[in-house]
Design a protein around this motif. Structure first.
Motif, PDB file in Angstrom:
ATOM      1  N   VAL A 299       1.384  -1.184   0.527  1.00 44.56           N
ATOM      2  CA  VAL A 299      -0.285  -0.219   0.063  1.00 44.56           C
ATOM      3  C   VAL A 299       0.837   1.152   0.279  1.00 44.56           C
ATOM      4  CG1 VAL A 299      -1.493   1.245   0.983  1.00 44.56           C
ATOM      5  CG2 VAL A 299      -1.897  -1.154   1.224  1.00 44.56           C
ATOM      6  N   ALA A 300       1.961   1.145   0.684  1.00 41.68           N
ATOM      7  CA  ALA A 300       2.610   2.052   0.788  1.00 41.68           C
ATOM      8  C   ALA A 300       3.532   3.195  -1.007  1.00 41.68           C
ATOM      9  CB  ALA A 300       4.529   2.490   1.422  1.00 41.68           C
ATOM     10  N   ALA A 301       3.821   1.848  -1.305  1.00 39.50           N
ATOM     11  CA  ALA A 301       3.993   1.895  -2.214  1.00 39.50           C
ATOM     12  C   ALA A 301       3.450   2.515  -4.373  1.00 39.50           C
ATOM     13  CB  ALA A 301       4.739   0.621  -3.155  1.00 39.50           C
ATOM     14  N   TYR A 302       2.303   1.417  -3.540  1.00 40.56           N
ATOM     15  CA  TYR A 302       0.660   2.073  -4.021  1.00 40.56           C
ATOM     16  C   TYR A 302       0.603   4.088  -4.032  1.00 40.56           C
ATOM     17  CZ  TYR A 302      -4.176   2.977  -5.028  1.00 40.56           C
ATOM     18  OH  TYR A 302      -5.406   3.780  -5.328  1.00 40.56           O
ATOM     19  N   ARG A 303       0.296   3.732  -3.073  1.00 42.80           N
ATOM     20  CA  ARG A 303      -0.062   5.648  -2.102  1.00 42.80           C
ATOM     21  C   ARG A 303       1.499   6.455  -2.872  1.00 42.80           C
ATOM     22  NH1 ARG A 303      -3.242   6.866   1.402  1.00 42.80           N
ATOM     23  NH2 ARG A 303      -4.052   4.954   2.609  1.00 42.80           N
ATOM     24  N   GLU A 304       2.513   5.892  -3.226  1.00 43.34           N
ATOM     25  CA  GLU A 304       3.653   7.292  -3.931  1.00 43.34           C
ATOM     26  C   GLU A 304       3.986   6.846  -5.118  1.00 43.34           C
ATOM     27  OE1 GLU A 304       8.547   7.094  -3.875  1.00 43.34           O
ATOM     28  OE2 GLU A 304       7.657   6.537  -2.063  1.00 43.34           O
TER      29      GLU A 304
END
Length: 325
Positions: A299-304
């Motif tokens: 999710v962190a990579a998706y948000r970024e």
């Protein structure tokens, strides 16, 4: 695989669709399906050919391809008079009907065209308003027929909404979808419902924008800025349902509750599916399940990645400023 395409009607929609397939290497017959005097057809043909060449030249200026290819692509489109329709339609693998949004006119044109087509050829209406099952009774082979709604300008907008009818053979939808994907389009399939997907959403948004100007909420100029730099800015990167998940379906629910009461209008109420998702604990990214499934996702990579895309949009709008040192 190269397929032969015919566009029924030599108007703006037919020309736009012809450009898409000619650009992708397919021969296209732009069929004028109306009886005309020879001089009138010559004028129409000249107008269509001029528009096609000018549009291709503009696309080359946009950097989409080398300008030297314009004549090659343009010559793949043949403008055909009504007298040539039997040959053009008889050779086509796929025919797109682009007549005015009048059911009787469309039914008549579709039935005439079908009678001239190969039995296994696909026939698609480009209607934006009329349900496929309201048109298919005019046809002898409804299993080969569906709606394919293109968004203008067809040669630039990627999306094509496919709407099969009750009698449409599943393999026909799959074949047309594959053909569109091969040209670089993004086909989506929806049920035969009024307004399809995009026109139905657009209708609400456009009417609401007009209503706010009418009510004096904002000037047309400020509203346009708000839409361009807020609404459209975010939704150029995130889908509507994705955006619900991003912020949380519960946020939408409570905001909708307030707005519907403050404006005393039930059209702002959240639909039942939002309540159902909340009851199930499916409110979006926070629970890794909403309208979309985020299980197993970084999710962190998706948000970024999404935020990076917004930063790129900022650059594209020339609104990125350096920090003050």
């Amino acid at each position: 695989m190269t397929q032969t395409i015919a566009c029924l009607g030599a108007g703006r929609m037919g020309r736009g669709i012809a450009l898409v397939f000619a650009y992708a290497g397919h021969p296209v017959a732009l069929v004028d399906f109306k009886p005309r005097e020879a001089a009138d057809f010559d004028r129409l043909q000249a107008e269509a050919r001029t528009e096609i060449t000018e549009t291709l030249t503009m696309m080359a200026r946009f950097g989409m391809f080398e300008a030297a290819l314009v004549p090659t692509i343009a010559t793949r489109v043949t403008v055909v008079p009504e007298v040539g329709a039997p040959e053009a339609l008889g050779a086509a693998d796929v025919v797109f009907e682009g007549f005015p949004e009048v059911p009787e006119l469309k039914r008549e044109a579709l039935a005439r065209a079908e009678a001239l087509m190969k039995p296994d050829a696909i026939l698609a209406s480009t209607t934006s308003t009329i349900l496929v099952d309201d048109l298919s009774p005019a046809l002898a082979r409804p299993e080969q027929f569906l709606n394919a709604h293109w968004l203008n300008p067809a040669f630039l907008v990627p999306l094509v909404e496919l709407s099969p009818g009750k009698a449409t053979a599943p393999e026909v939808t799959a074949q047309l979808s594959a053909l569109l994907e091969a040209t670089g389009k993004v086909p989506v399939t929806c049920a035969a419902a009024p307004g399809y997907m995009i026109p139905r959403i657009q209708q609400v948004a456009m009417n609401e924008a007009a209503r706010m100007v009418e009510e004096g909420v904002a000037s047309a100029e400020d509203l346009e800025k708000a839409i361009r730099y807020g609404f459209s800015f975010r939704f150029s990167v995130l889908g509507l349902l994705e955006f619900i998940d991003w912020g949380g379906g519960d946020i939408l629910y409570y905001a909708s509750e307030y707005l519907s009461k403050a404006l005393d209008n039930p059209r702002y109420e959240a639909p039942q599916v939002i309540r159902d998702n909340m009851d199930a604990g499916h409110i979006g990214l926070k629970t890794r399940q909403g309208f979309l499934n985020y299980e197993g996702m970084d999710v962190a990579a998706y948000r970024e990645a999404k935020l990076r895309a917004l930063a790129e949009r900022l650059k594209a709008e020339d609104l990125m400023r350096p920090p003050v040192a």
